[in-house]
Design a protein around this motif. Structure first.
Motif, PDB file in Angstrom:
ATOM      1  N   THR A 257     -68.598  39.909  86.505  1.00  0.00           N
ATOM      2  CA  THR A 257     -68.348  40.495  87.857  1.00  0.00           C
ATOM      3  C   THR A 257     -66.992  39.917  88.415  1.00  0.00           C
ATOM      4  O   THR A 257     -66.575  38.922  87.942  1.00  0.00           O
ATOM      5  N   VAL A 258     -66.350  40.903  89.010  1.00  0.00           N
ATOM      6  CA  VAL A 258     -64.961  40.701  89.481  1.00  0.00           C
ATOM      7  C   VAL A 258     -65.227  39.640  90.647  1.00  0.00           C
ATOM      8  O   VAL A 258     -65.974  39.787  91.719  1.00  0.00           O
ATOM      9  N   ALA A 261     -59.398  40.483  93.252  1.00  0.00           N
ATOM     10  CA  ALA A 261     -58.514  41.018  92.608  1.00  0.00           C
ATOM     11  C   ALA A 261     -57.430  41.381  93.409  1.00  0.00           C
ATOM     12  O   ALA A 261     -57.438  41.396  94.606  1.00  0.00           O
ATOM     13  N   ALA A 271     -57.076  40.541  87.984  1.00  0.00           N
ATOM     14  CA  ALA A 271     -58.301  40.312  88.424  1.00  0.00           C
ATOM     15  C   ALA A 271     -59.013  38.715  87.969  1.00  0.00           C
ATOM     16  O   ALA A 271     -58.739  38.574  86.740  1.00  0.00           O
ATOM     17  N   THR A 272     -59.687  37.966  88.997  1.00  0.00           N
ATOM     18  CA  THR A 272     -60.534  36.999  88.181  1.00  0.00           C
ATOM     19  C   THR A 272     -61.907  37.442  87.888  1.00  0.00           C
ATOM     20  O   THR A 272     -62.292  38.078  88.925  1.00  0.00           O
ATOM     21  N   LEU A 273     -62.114  37.400  86.575  1.00  0.00           N
ATOM     22  CA  LEU A 273     -63.649  37.925  86.320  1.00  0.00           C
ATOM     23  C   LEU A 273     -64.444  36.729  86.026  1.00  0.00           C
ATOM     24  O   LEU A 273     -63.634  35.538  85.479  1.00  0.00           O
ATOM     25  N   VAL A 288     -63.567  47.729  84.340  1.00  0.00           N
ATOM     26  CA  VAL A 288     -63.877  47.148  85.493  1.00  0.00           C
ATOM     27  C   VAL A 288     -64.101  48.049  86.537  1.00  0.00           C
ATOM     28  O   VAL A 288     -62.884  48.428  87.197  1.00  0.00           O
ATOM     29  N   GLU A 316     -58.367  34.657  84.936  1.00  0.00           N
ATOM     30  CA  GLU A 316     -57.749  35.604  85.354  1.00  0.00           C
ATOM     31  C   GLU A 316     -57.346  36.830  84.246  1.00  0.00           C
ATOM     32  O   GLU A 316     -56.351  36.308  83.413  1.00  0.00           O
ATOM     33  N   ARG A 329     -68.647  45.351  88.719  1.00  0.00           N
ATOM     34  CA  ARG A 329     -69.077  44.740  87.216  1.00  0.00           C
ATOM     35  C   ARG A 329     -67.937  45.235  86.451  1.00  0.00           C
ATOM     36  O   ARG A 329     -67.140  46.091  86.460  1.00  0.00           O
ATOM     37  N   PHE A 330     -67.827  44.491  85.257  1.00  0.00           N
ATOM     38  CA  PHE A 330     -66.892  44.676  84.065  1.00  0.00           C
ATOM     39  C   PHE A 330     -67.731  44.513  82.839  1.00  0.00           C
ATOM     40  O   PHE A 330     -68.876  44.154  82.620  1.00  0.00           O
TER      41      PHE A 330
END
Ligand code: GDP
Ligand code: MG
Length: 370
Positions: A257-258, A261, A271-273, A288, A316, A329-330
């Motif tokens: 999940t993000v 961003a 983006a921080t995932l 993403v 990130e 979501r990614f």
């Protein structure tokens, strides 16, 4: 899955065939109910429903729990708990996050430049804990509104000199709705006016009964300012993690999940995932939310470049064509072509739905004016 008919695909996705036909139409594919679809078309539609086409299985990435349980138990290993800190304004959330980070991160990672990426990890007794440092309430509301579940444990910070306040109750309700275990940190114990008994009494009225009173809620007296009690709070988190047995498979393609961003002038979409299952690698083709790309570079919470990130790790990334949203979501795909197709289809569909929302709004406005 080399080919499926529209009807078969609809069944797998638990949708009406007419809806699938409409989706295909929006993607520029004219199809009838008994028409057989090739892999590309199936993946396009599946992507819209957050589904990954994987051999014979269609996996719904809106349900990360299912992804974990879809993994063979033998492939699962313990993963760090993901913790969110919540509580009333001025009760000490930021001070606590800073205090944990400063004392723990620097210990083993001397010289590491801490960098704000919206989440960080600390090591306690050779185990890691992941903290989300996006404002707890915002994280819960925006992410939950988008169906994302990222938090394993909530730390409820209550100032011992102030007691239960409106946002304390709000936080309890969020955590309960998300079925996330709560640990109470009774903060500001260094203050002369600290009255932890009152905090326990008030929280008991909201269903959080301390273990010492026969309940099952862990209460940890702390001072975020002096650092007192923080070690034992961290041990409590490890304990809850052990009891809940959070697990993931580090040897599959990543999903998660993000956390946050934004658009960076020099680096583009950043983006921080939070990796929730699997292993994310530099170079991975990724979708993403409605954006896509290849993971160009990954930086951890210490500002260091890393090549991969396992379960519960925040990183990130750069390399996406658009800026995704917190809570998106990614999912990593096999090849860049598929990632591109799914990403583009998702963006197209979002545009289409925005357009139809717009026309609805216009109609409503029209009626209002009448
Ligand atoms: P937040 O709004 O929940 O993020 O609260 P902050 O962390 O910003 O803290 C609000 C104020 O309380 C600040 O002035 C902090 O210095 C102070 N504070 C936080 N924790 C403690 C504590 O344990 N003891 C004392 N005496 N002050 C604290
Ligand atoms: Mg704050």
């Amino acid at each position: 899955t080399e080919s499926l008919t529209v009807a078969e695909l609809a069944k797998k996705l638990h949708r009406e065939p007419s809806e699938i036909i409409k989706k295909l139409f929006m993607l520029g594919v004219m199809a009838t109910i008994n028409q057989s679809l090739e892999k590309d078309a199936i993946e396009l539609v599946a992507g819209e429903y957050n589904v990954e086409v994987e051999e014979e299985i269609l996996v719904d990435i809106t349900d990360l729990e299912a992804l974990v349980t879809n993994d063979d138990e033998a492939n699962l290993i313990e993963r760090p708990s993901v913790v969110t800190i919540m509580g009333h304004v001025d009760h000490g959330k930021t001070t606590l996050l800073d205090s944990i980070r400063n004392t723990k991160v620097t210990e083993g990672e001397a010289g590491g430049i801490t960098q704000h990426i919206g989440a960080y990890q600390v090591a306690v007794n050779d185990k890691k804990i992941t903290f989300l440092d996006t404002p707890g309430h915002a994280a819960f509301t925006t992410m939950r509104a988008r169906g994302a579940k990222v938090t394993d444990i909530t730390i409820l910070v209550v100032a011992a000199d102030d007691g239960v306040m409106p946002q304390t109750i709000e936080a309890i309700n969020h955590a309960k709705a998300a079925e996330v275990p709560i640990i109470v940190a009774v903060n500001k114990m260094d203050k002369p006016a600290a009255n932890p008994d009152r905090v326990m009494q008030e929280l008991t009225e909201h269903g959080l009964v301390p273990e010492s009173w026969g309940g099952d809620t862990i209460f940890a007296p702390i001072s975020a300012k002096t650092g007192e009690g923080i070690d034992s709070l961290l041990e409590m988190i490890l304990l809850v993690g052990e009891v809940e047995e959070y697990k993931a498979n580090p040897n599959r393609k990543a999903v998660g999940t993000v956390i946050e961003a934004q658009l960076d002038k020099g680096r583009g979409s950043v983006a921080t995932l939070l990796v929730q299952n699997g292993n994310l690698k530099v170079g991975d083709p990724i979708v993403v939310g409605n954006s896509f790309g290849r993971v160009r570079a990954m930086v951890n919470d210490l500002g260091r470049r890393v090549k991969e990130a396992g379960p519960s790790t925040p990183v990130e990334i750069t390399g996406l064509n658009e800026v995704p949203q917190a809570g998106d979501r990614f999912i990593v795909f096999e090849d860049e072509k598929t990632a591109r197709q799914v990403g583009e289809a998702r963006a197209q569909i979002q545009l289409a739905s925005q357009r139809s929302e717009k026309s609805r709004v216009t109609l409503d406005t029209l009626f209002e004016q009448m």
